[in-house]
Design a protein around this motif. Structure first.
Motif, mmCIF file in Angstrom:
data_model
loop_
_atom_site.group_PDB
_atom_site.id
_atom_site.type_symbol
_atom_site.label_atom_id
_atom_site.label_comp_id
_atom_site.label_asym_id
_atom_site.label_seq_id
_atom_site.Cartn_x
_atom_site.Cartn_y
_atom_site.Cartn_z
ATOM 1 N N VAL A 1 17.246 23.105 -11.410
ATOM 2 C CA VAL A 1 16.630 22.264 -10.421
ATOM 3 C C VAL A 1 15.168 22.170 -11.174
ATOM 4 C CG1 VAL A 1 15.607 21.804 -8.317
ATOM 5 C CG2 VAL A 1 17.553 23.247 -8.483
ATOM 6 N N ILE A 2 14.781 20.739 -11.662
ATOM 7 C CA ILE A 2 13.441 20.806 -12.340
ATOM 8 C C ILE A 2 12.660 20.063 -11.380
ATOM 9 C CG2 ILE A 2 12.343 19.528 -14.345
ATOM 10 C CD1 ILE A 2 14.586 21.400 -15.175
ATOM 11 N N PRO A 3 11.356 20.428 -11.299
ATOM 12 C CA PRO A 3 10.483 19.913 -10.378
ATOM 13 C C PRO A 3 9.766 18.656 -11.036
ATOM 14 C CG PRO A 3 9.344 21.970 -11.374
ATOM 15 C CD PRO A 3 11.026 21.977 -12.024
ATOM 16 N N VAL A 4 9.945 17.702 -10.395
ATOM 17 C CA VAL A 4 9.318 16.189 -11.078
ATOM 18 C C VAL A 4 8.254 15.909 -9.727
ATOM 19 C CG1 VAL A 4 9.710 13.940 -11.885
ATOM 20 C CG2 VAL A 4 11.375 15.365 -11.961
ATOM 21 N N ARG A 5 7.010 16.069 -10.411
ATOM 22 C CA ARG A 5 5.867 15.955 -9.305
ATOM 23 C C ARG A 5 5.664 14.610 -9.174
ATOM 24 N NH1 ARG A 5 0.545 15.102 -9.375
ATOM 25 N NH2 ARG A 5 -0.603 16.250 -8.180
ATOM 26 N N GLY A 6 5.391 14.302 -7.755
ATOM 27 C CA GLY A 6 4.806 12.719 -7.331
ATOM 28 C C GLY A 6 3.734 12.834 -6.228
ATOM 29 N N GLN A 7 2.848 11.908 -6.307
ATOM 30 C CA GLN A 7 1.860 12.176 -5.330
ATOM 31 C C GLN A 7 1.521 10.598 -4.766
ATOM 32 O OE1 GLN A 7 -2.052 13.865 -6.993
ATOM 33 N NE2 GLN A 7 -3.005 11.982 -6.334
ATOM 34 N N THR A 8 1.373 10.950 -3.517
ATOM 35 C CA THR A 8 0.958 9.327 -2.633
ATOM 36 C C THR A 8 -0.122 9.661 -1.953
ATOM 37 O OG1 THR A 8 2.006 10.282 -0.907
ATOM 38 C CG2 THR A 8 3.507 9.149 -2.313
ATOM 39 N N LEU B 1 1.235 3.378 2.461
ATOM 40 C CA LEU B 1 1.412 4.198 1.185
ATOM 41 C C LEU B 1 0.928 3.777 -0.042
ATOM 42 C CD1 LEU B 1 3.861 7.118 1.373
ATOM 43 C CD2 LEU B 1 3.922 5.794 -0.570
ATOM 44 N N VAL B 2 0.166 4.470 -0.910
ATOM 45 C CA VAL B 2 -0.059 3.771 -2.272
ATOM 46 C C VAL B 2 0.341 4.964 -3.127
ATOM 47 C CG1 VAL B 2 -1.922 3.122 -3.755
ATOM 48 C CG2 VAL B 2 -2.029 2.576 -1.324
ATOM 49 N N GLN B 3 1.058 4.809 -4.318
ATOM 50 C CA GLN B 3 1.535 5.547 -5.116
ATOM 51 C C GLN B 3 1.534 5.181 -6.423
ATOM 52 O OE1 GLN B 3 5.713 6.441 -4.502
ATOM 53 N NE2 GLN B 3 5.967 7.898 -5.782
ATOM 54 N N VAL B 4 1.070 6.309 -7.411
ATOM 55 C CA VAL B 4 0.542 6.095 -8.799
ATOM 56 C C VAL B 4 2.132 6.067 -9.434
ATOM 57 C CG1 VAL B 4 -0.399 6.741 -10.894
ATOM 58 C CG2 VAL B 4 -1.719 7.114 -8.644
ATOM 59 N N ILE B 5 2.296 5.239 -10.203
ATOM 60 C CA ILE B 5 3.869 5.129 -10.628
ATOM 61 C C ILE B 5 3.866 4.948 -12.312
ATOM 62 C CG2 ILE B 5 5.228 4.530 -8.801
ATOM 63 C CD1 ILE B 5 4.914 1.664 -9.707
ATOM 64 N N GLY B 6 4.740 5.716 -12.831
ATOM 65 C CA GLY B 6 4.577 5.477 -14.394
ATOM 66 C C GLY B 6 3.766 6.410 -15.154
ATOM 67 N N ASP B 7 3.180 7.212 -14.401
ATOM 68 C CA ASP B 7 2.186 8.211 -14.971
ATOM 69 C C ASP B 7 3.048 9.242 -15.648
ATOM 70 O OD1 ASP B 7 2.727 8.890 -12.349
ATOM 71 O OD2 ASP B 7 0.912 10.164 -12.094
ATOM 72 N N ALA B 8 2.444 9.949 -16.644
ATOM 73 C CA ALA B 8 2.874 11.093 -17.473
ATOM 74 C C ALA B 8 2.543 12.411 -16.685
ATOM 75 C CB ALA B 8 2.639 10.989 -18.904
#
Ligand SMILES: Cc1cc2nc3c(=O)[nH]c(=O)nc-3n(C[C@H](O)[C@H](O)[C@H](O)COP(=O)(O)OP(=O)(O)OC[C@H]3O[C@@H](n4cnc5c(N)ncnc54)[C@H](O)[C@@H]3O)c2cc1C
Length: 398
Positions: A324-331, A359-366
């Protein structure tokens, strides 16, 4: 990621209505019903020119939320394990697709649990997966108790975007062939269940339209995030499920970008939806116990002999499952605007017009893959809101 690539990704995912993975730009001719099969708009939808402006101001941010997608390269773990006297049915690791796949995944888990002859079921976890599995089990006549260390609104599931994204970060591309059939079964089961959740008080689930904006033609690019693996893209398998997206002719929309697609997708108003699920579970006699487990042997203390493990990212620590790998996400959420009924995907942002906030999400960020850090980076969300404000200021009105 190059802007062009990323915008294309946006087109092929959200525009696709829905089979929305993180990647997914395939040639326009290859998809039967998804985005790539987008028709060029031959008529205008009056709404396209009359979109309510979003008040994108950083002082309207009501909260910034971070969670970790429970990603597994091979896809969700849905299988039985004997643990002494107990049978544990694992149901975790749904990456960026947990809400979307929940009913289908829960159905598979329930069938496994029923194969033990159980009439009582313990469900560990009260997120999207635990709640839906528990409800399905109740409806099949089982007595169900949920055990979880956190309940909504404090579970990770509450921090999701709330879109129908059944193949978002669902597996690594190399594992896609092995997962494909099961994924399709889960997706179709979930989709059918979601149709029965439309039109309910509080609108837990609804259809929305949205716009993917691009400064380059939507075409054949893969919008991979540079430091993330190539993910499985299953959208071709369910192109018949959701409405086709439509390319809008220049001048027929208010956006500054030359390439625009209007998509139609399911949206989950997560606050209302989670509340609905909890109420349904309790109304059917379900019990919830707040309890934390530190190792699998702690489960021996529970009265139920059959258990479903729906601990999401928590399974990594509880079952020492490093797959199980965490893939962080922020909204970030802006003050709700009921008059805003459309979603957006443009540049580095995705916007979802939920009833509990825009809801505003940053996408495509490393920097998100294998990143368990749940500290909010407010400056990133503020930058996204400014980008949205910039877009709003360039939109033609009237
Ligand atoms: C930014 C972002 C946006 C997303 N957007 C979408 C989207 O639009 N659509 C979509 O379908 N999916 C989306 N997802 C993915 C989705 O949020 C997850 O797949 C889903 O939340 C997983 O649900 P879960 O129930 O497995 O986990 P969780 O919500 O984490 O629930 C786990 C439960 O188990 C409990 N638990 C954990 N460990 C223990 C323990 N040791 N003892 C007792 N209890 C324990 C927790 O308290 C909790 O109750 C998004 C994810 C992110 C990060």
């Amino acid at each position: 990621m190059q802007r062009r690539q990323f915008l294309c990704q946006a087109g092929a995912t959200l525009a696709a209505a829905s089979t929305v993975g993180l990647v997914g730009c395939t040639p326009a001719t290859t998809r039967p019903g998804g985005s790539a099969a987008a028709a060029v708009g031959t008529h205008l939808q009056t709404d396209d020119r009359q979109l309510a402006p979003i008040h994108a101001q950083i002082d309207r941010i009501t909260g910034v939320y971070v969670c970790t997608r429970p990603f597994r390269a091979a896809g969700p773990r849905i299988e039985m394990e004997r643990l002494g006297e107990k049978t544990v049915v694992h149901n975790y690791g749904h990456g960026g697709s947990g809400w979307s796949l929940s009913w289908g995944s829960g159905t598979l888990a329930l069938h496994m649990a029923q194969s033990t002859g159980a009439t009582e079921l313990g469900v560990i976890g009260c997120g999207a997966i635990g709640l839906t599995t528990a409800l399905l089990a109740q409806r099949a006549g089982l007595a169900v108790r949920i055990y979880a260390k956190e309940l909504p609104p404090d579970v990770f599931s509450m921090r999701a975007s709330g879109l129908w994204t059944p193949d978002s970060r669902i597996c690594q591309a190399t594992h896609a062939p092995a997962l494909a059939e099961r994924w399709e079964m889960m997706t179709r089961l979930s989709y059918a269940r979601y149709q029965s959740l439309l039109g309910l008080p509080g609108q837990p689930v609804e259809w929305i339209e949205g716009y993917s904006l691009s400064d380059a033609p939507f075409g054949k690019f893969h919008g991979d995030v540079p430091d993330e693996p190539e993910y499985g893209d299953f959208s071709d398998r369910v192109g018949d499920l959701t409405p086709r997206s439509v390319e809008l002719a220049p001048g027929s929309h208010p956006f500054p970008e030359p390439y625009v697609r209007r998509y139609t997708t399911l949206m989950f108003n997560i606050s209302s939806y989670a509340n609905y699920l909890l109420n349904e579970f309790r109304a059917a006699g379900g019990h919830i116990e707040v309890r934390e487990f530190h190792q699998p042997s702690d489960l021996h203390a529970l009265p139920e002999r059959t258990l479903v493990n729906a601990t999401g990212y928590g399974a990594r620590a509880l079952f020492k499952d490093d797959s199980v790998i965490p893939v962080r996400g922020q909204t970030a959420r802006l003050i709700p605007q009921p008059e805003v009924r459309y979603g957006l995907r443009s540049g580095n942002i995705s916007v979802v017009p939920r009833s509990d906030g825009i809801l505003v999400q940053v996408i495509g960020d490393a920097g998100n893959f294998n990143n368990p850090d749940t500290t909010p980076h407010r400056e990133a969300s503020e930058a996204a809101v400014r980008e949205l404000a910039d877009l709003m200021s360039q939109m033609r009105r009237g």
